[in-house]
Design a protein around this motif. Structure first.
Motif, mmCIF file in Angstrom:
data_model
loop_
_atom_site.group_PDB
_atom_site.id
_atom_site.type_symbol
_atom_site.label_atom_id
_atom_site.label_comp_id
_atom_site.label_asym_id
_atom_site.label_seq_id
_atom_site.Cartn_x
_atom_site.Cartn_y
_atom_site.Cartn_z
ATOM 1 N N GLY A 209 0.828 -1.210 0.000
ATOM 2 C CA GLY A 209 0.000 0.000 0.000
ATOM 3 C C GLY A 209 0.857 1.253 0.000
ATOM 4 O O GLY A 209 0.576 2.209 -0.720
ATOM 5 N N ALA A 210 1.939 1.238 0.783
ATOM 6 C CA ALA A 210 2.814 2.417 0.861
ATOM 7 C C ALA A 210 3.506 2.652 -0.480
ATOM 8 O O ALA A 210 3.672 3.796 -0.917
ATOM 9 C CB ALA A 210 3.846 2.239 1.971
ATOM 10 N N MET A 211 3.875 1.565 -1.148
ATOM 11 C CA MET A 211 4.525 1.763 -2.439
ATOM 12 C C MET A 211 3.508 2.246 -3.477
ATOM 13 O O MET A 211 3.795 3.166 -4.248
ATOM 14 C CB MET A 211 5.192 0.483 -2.929
ATOM 15 C CG MET A 211 6.053 0.745 -4.137
ATOM 16 S SD MET A 211 6.990 -0.674 -4.639
ATOM 17 C CE MET A 211 5.723 -1.601 -5.447
ATOM 18 N N GLY A 212 2.345 1.633 -3.468
ATOM 19 C CA GLY A 212 1.306 2.077 -4.395
ATOM 20 C C GLY A 212 0.999 3.545 -4.164
ATOM 21 O O GLY A 212 0.850 4.326 -5.103
ATOM 22 N N GLN A 213 0.945 3.919 -2.908
ATOM 23 C CA GLN A 213 0.666 5.307 -2.557
ATOM 24 C C GLN A 213 1.769 6.232 -3.076
ATOM 25 O O GLN A 213 1.505 7.301 -3.607
ATOM 26 C CB GLN A 213 0.498 5.431 -1.033
ATOM 27 C CG GLN A 213 0.358 6.840 -0.505
ATOM 28 C CD GLN A 213 -0.872 7.573 -1.042
ATOM 29 O OE1 GLN A 213 -1.827 6.946 -1.476
ATOM 30 N NE2 GLN A 213 -0.827 8.884 -1.037
ATOM 31 N N ALA A 214 3.033 5.794 -2.924
ATOM 32 C CA ALA A 214 4.145 6.622 -3.411
ATOM 33 C C ALA A 214 4.025 6.824 -4.921
ATOM 34 O O ALA A 214 4.176 7.940 -5.426
ATOM 35 C CB ALA A 214 5.485 5.976 -3.061
ATOM 36 N N PHE A 215 3.717 5.743 -5.634
ATOM 37 C CA PHE A 215 3.570 5.856 -7.082
ATOM 38 C C PHE A 215 2.410 6.762 -7.454
ATOM 39 O O PHE A 215 2.525 7.627 -8.309
ATOM 40 C CB PHE A 215 3.336 4.464 -7.696
ATOM 41 C CG PHE A 215 4.601 3.812 -8.100
ATOM 42 C CD1 PHE A 215 5.397 3.192 -7.153
ATOM 43 C CD2 PHE A 215 5.021 3.832 -9.410
ATOM 44 C CE1 PHE A 215 6.589 2.610 -7.513
ATOM 45 C CE2 PHE A 215 6.212 3.251 -9.779
ATOM 46 C CZ PHE A 215 6.993 2.632 -8.836
ATOM 47 N N PHE A 216 1.300 6.513 -6.794
ATOM 48 C CA PHE A 216 0.105 7.285 -7.118
ATOM 49 C C PHE A 216 0.339 8.762 -6.835
ATOM 50 O O PHE A 216 0.033 9.636 -7.637
ATOM 51 C CB PHE A 216 -1.078 6.774 -6.286
ATOM 52 C CG PHE A 216 -2.385 7.406 -6.659
ATOM 53 C CD1 PHE A 216 -3.124 6.911 -7.717
ATOM 54 C CD2 PHE A 216 -2.870 8.496 -5.963
ATOM 55 C CE1 PHE A 216 -4.330 7.497 -8.078
ATOM 56 C CE2 PHE A 216 -4.073 9.097 -6.310
ATOM 57 C CZ PHE A 216 -4.804 8.589 -7.373
ATOM 58 N N SER A 217 0.911 9.026 -5.664
ATOM 59 C CA SER A 217 1.070 10.404 -5.246
ATOM 60 C C SER A 217 2.058 11.156 -6.133
ATOM 61 O O SER A 217 1.907 12.347 -6.371
ATOM 62 C CB SER A 217 1.531 10.442 -3.784
ATOM 63 O OG SER A 217 1.392 11.739 -3.281
ATOM 64 N N LEU A 218 3.079 10.448 -6.621
ATOM 65 C CA LEU A 218 4.057 11.127 -7.472
ATOM 66 C C LEU A 218 3.661 11.060 -8.950
ATOM 67 O O LEU A 218 4.446 11.413 -9.819
ATOM 68 C CB LEU A 218 5.441 10.507 -7.270
ATOM 69 C CG LEU A 218 6.048 10.733 -5.878
ATOM 70 C CD1 LEU A 218 7.322 9.915 -5.703
ATOM 71 C CD2 LEU A 218 6.343 12.209 -5.645
ATOM 72 N N SER A 219 2.447 10.625 -9.226
ATOM 73 C CA SER A 219 1.962 10.499 -10.612
ATOM 74 C C SER A 219 2.875 9.632 -11.461
ATOM 75 O O SER A 219 3.142 9.939 -12.617
ATOM 76 C CB SER A 219 1.839 11.875 -11.286
ATOM 77 O OG SER A 219 1.057 12.730 -10.529
ATOM 78 N N LEU A 220 3.341 8.534 -10.875
ATOM 79 C CA LEU A 220 4.327 7.705 -11.570
ATOM 80 C C LEU A 220 3.738 6.476 -12.219
ATOM 81 O O LEU A 220 2.657 6.035 -11.861
ATOM 82 C CB LEU A 220 5.373 7.224 -10.565
ATOM 83 C CG LEU A 220 6.446 8.244 -10.270
ATOM 84 C CD1 LEU A 220 7.346 7.712 -9.182
ATOM 85 C CD2 LEU A 220 7.251 8.513 -11.527
ATOM 86 N N GLY A 221 4.491 5.932 -13.151
ATOM 87 C CA GLY A 221 4.192 4.605 -13.652
ATOM 88 C C GLY A 221 3.237 4.564 -14.829
ATOM 89 O O GLY A 221 2.930 3.491 -15.337
ATOM 90 N N MET A 222 2.720 5.720 -15.240
ATOM 91 C CA MET A 222 1.874 5.654 -16.422
ATOM 92 C C MET A 222 2.145 6.772 -17.410
ATOM 93 O O MET A 222 1.291 7.141 -18.192
ATOM 94 C CB MET A 222 0.415 5.628 -16.029
ATOM 95 C CG MET A 222 0.135 6.387 -14.785
ATOM 96 S SD MET A 222 -1.518 6.128 -14.309
ATOM 97 C CE MET A 222 -2.255 7.247 -15.450
ATOM 98 N N GLY A 223 3.347 7.282 -17.365
ATOM 99 C CA GLY A 223 3.752 8.196 -18.422
ATOM 100 C C GLY A 223 3.319 9.639 -18.243
ATOM 101 O O GLY A 223 3.464 10.453 -19.145
ATOM 102 N N CYS A 224 2.800 9.936 -17.059
ATOM 103 C CA CYS A 224 2.385 11.312 -16.814
ATOM 104 C C CYS A 224 3.610 12.227 -16.844
ATOM 105 O O CYS A 224 3.622 13.273 -17.500
ATOM 106 C CB CYS A 224 1.725 11.362 -15.440
ATOM 107 S SG CYS A 224 0.852 12.851 -15.126
ATOM 108 N N MET A 225 4.661 11.812 -16.154
ATOM 109 C CA MET A 225 5.872 12.628 -16.108
ATOM 110 C C MET A 225 6.627 12.574 -17.442
ATOM 111 O O MET A 225 7.328 13.510 -17.799
ATOM 112 C CB MET A 225 6.767 12.184 -14.952
ATOM 113 C CG MET A 225 6.151 12.459 -13.583
ATOM 114 S SD MET A 225 5.843 14.239 -13.340
ATOM 115 C CE MET A 225 5.007 14.251 -11.762
ATOM 116 N N VAL A 226 6.453 11.477 -18.181
ATOM 117 C CA VAL A 226 7.029 11.413 -19.530
ATOM 118 C C VAL A 226 6.388 12.508 -20.381
ATOM 119 O O VAL A 226 7.057 13.286 -21.058
ATOM 120 C CB VAL A 226 6.762 10.035 -20.193
ATOM 121 C CG1 VAL A 226 7.236 10.026 -21.642
ATOM 122 C CG2 VAL A 226 7.415 8.914 -19.410
ATOM 123 N N THR A 227 5.070 12.561 -20.297
ATOM 124 C CA THR A 227 4.330 13.520 -21.124
ATOM 125 C C THR A 227 4.690 14.953 -20.757
ATOM 126 O O THR A 227 4.974 15.772 -21.628
ATOM 127 C CB THR A 227 2.813 13.291 -20.949
ATOM 128 O OG1 THR A 227 2.529 11.913 -21.190
ATOM 129 C CG2 THR A 227 2.023 14.150 -21.907
#
Ligand code: TRP
Length: 440
Positions: free
Chosen positions: A217-235
């Motif tokens: 849950g903590a890792m999922g939260q870190a990813f979600f909160s940092l907008s990671l893992g689905m190309g948001c920061m790539v874009t």
């Protein structure tokens, strides 16, 4: 590589937009209840470890891919790999973006209803005992669907404005506002009688609560909160200038995002303890527990109005960034105009958002809301994060990665080696271990 691609116009605009993406319901709504259920301090420590060991390197990886390719998903992968073999990760990201918009806009819509209720003083005029029933009635109703549509239309207006005049401008206005409101709330919260108990809960770790589930849950939260893992920061990085320092920017995002999550904890837990409520209430923490508190608190009407404006503001800048993943895909891959892309995103999201919203009423058996959240946050995002780290760490031309990460204003970044090591080894291993442990 097209040099004509639009770019953010200032460094501050880049920070406002990326932090605006990161700071959202994830920080103010999700973090406090996840921390509340995960034993407070123990969850916080895990969370911070994930943010800096995996989150920052993963943002750097996304940034490198985005600015190098100057494209959204999945074209970014295609350009960097010079083949279509990695496209599937890009397409998965676009699907994940749709799933996120669908449930995110539902909760964002609730915040609009709560702003109106606050202004009208409804929390003051109804008894606390009816709060649960009221929330249940509202979330299952067509009224909630209506607010979701309103939110998506506001989002569409910003998207139509484009990268500079829409996203950047709105972020530049809303992010300072958000920090001002947060600071006012923190000061108020620290003067409450339950302040020390609340802070103790947030900062004193109880490691007996740390199950593999909580760690996942903590890792999922870190990813979600940092907008990671689905190309948001790539874009977003595809709109960065050549001189934007990627490592420095990602550290700033992580610090500010974590700061906001902790501030949200500082705001919510003292209030929860002052008014004798449970911090482990779950997703309803913000929508059922807080109104009781606003009811009892001096000046509650103003504070609750401000609080839900805060939530709506944070949600808007985040939803914009998720829509941009899809808009960039439609424009870059399918050569659509920005206007048509915005219309397509909005139309589809209204339908899928409606299905999620009605999960609280007529479609309760289907419960797409939880399903979409679970698939995107716990599965697609972690796998997407794994994919991007492996791709940038091992497949992308290492000279290019170095070019992106190393030279900031002509200087070598001291953290370059550390970041690359994390992208290659620490992040993929960490993601895999936690992911498998969590599934078992
Ligand atoms: N980070 C946002 C939040 O904390 C949500 C969000 C925005 C997001 N863009 C994203 C999550 C992209 C995952 C991927 O609320």
């Amino acid at each position: 590589m097209s040099t004509s691609r639009t770019q953010f116009s200032t460094k501050l605009g880049i920070l406002a937009a990326t932090v605006g993406s990161a700071v959202g319901l994830g920080n103010i709504w999700r973090f406090p209840y996840e921390a509340g259920q995960g034993g407070g301090g123990a969850f916080l420590i895990c969370y911070i470890l994930f943010v800096f060991l995996i989150g920052v390197p993963a943002i750097c990886a996304e940034f490198s891919l985005g600015r190098f390719s100057r494209s959204g998903m999945p074209v970014a992968y295609r350009k960097a790999a010079s083949s279509r073999r990695w496209d599937f990760i890009g397409y998965a990201s676009v699907i994940a973006a749709f799933l996120i918009i669908s449930f995110y806009s539902v909760v964002a819509g609730w915040t609009l209803e709560y702003i109106v209720d606050s202004v009208l003083g409804l929390f003051q005029s109804t008894p606390d005992s009816s709060r649960h029933a009221q929330f249940a009635d509202f979330t299952g109703s067509w009224k909630a669907v209506g607010w979701m549509v309103v939110f998506l239309l506001i989002n569409a207006v910003v998207m139509l404005g484009g990268v500079q005049k829409g996203i950047e401008r709105v972020s530049n206005i809303l992010m300072p506002l958000l920090f001002l409101i947060l600071i006012a709330f923190c000061i108020n919260s620290l003067t409450m009688s339950g302040a020390s108990e609340g802070l103790g809960f947030l900062f004193k770790p109880d490691f007996t609560k740390l199950t593999p589930e909580v760690v996942l849950g903590a890792m999922g939260q870190a990813f979600f909160s940092l907008s990671l893992g689905m190309g948001c920061m790539v874009t977003y990085a595809s709109y960065f200038g050549d001189d934007t320092p990627l490592i420095k920017t990602s550290i700033r995002i992580a610090l500010l995002d974590t700061l906001v999550a902790i501030m949200a904890g500082i705001i919510i837990f003292p209030a929860v303890f002052s008014f004798g409520m449970s911090p482990a209430e779950g997703p309803t923490l913000v929508f059922e527990v807080l109104p009781n508190i606003f009811h009892a608190m001096p000046g509650g009407r103003i504070w609750s109005t401000l609080f839900f404006i805060l939530l709506a503001t944070a949600s808007l800048t985040s939803i914009i960034s998720v829509s941009e993943i899809i808009v960039a895909f439609l424009c870059d891959d399918l050569s659509m105009s920005r206007r048509n892309a915005t219309i397509v995103v909005t139309a589809i999201s209204i339908v899928t958002g409606m299905l999620c919203s009605l999960s609280f009423g007529p479609l309760a058996n289907l419960n797409l809301f939880n399903l979409f959240d679970f698939i995107s946050s716990n599965i697609l995002m972690t796998l997407g994060g794994l994919g991007i780290c492996l791709f940038v760490g091992w497949k992308m031309d290492s000279k290019e990665v170095e070019n992106q990460l190393r030279h900031e204003n002509g200087h070598k970044n001291a953290l370059y080696r550390y970041i690359l090591f994390c992208i290659r080894y620490v992040a993929p291993a960490g993601i895999l271990i936690v992911f498998i442990a969590g599934l078992l």
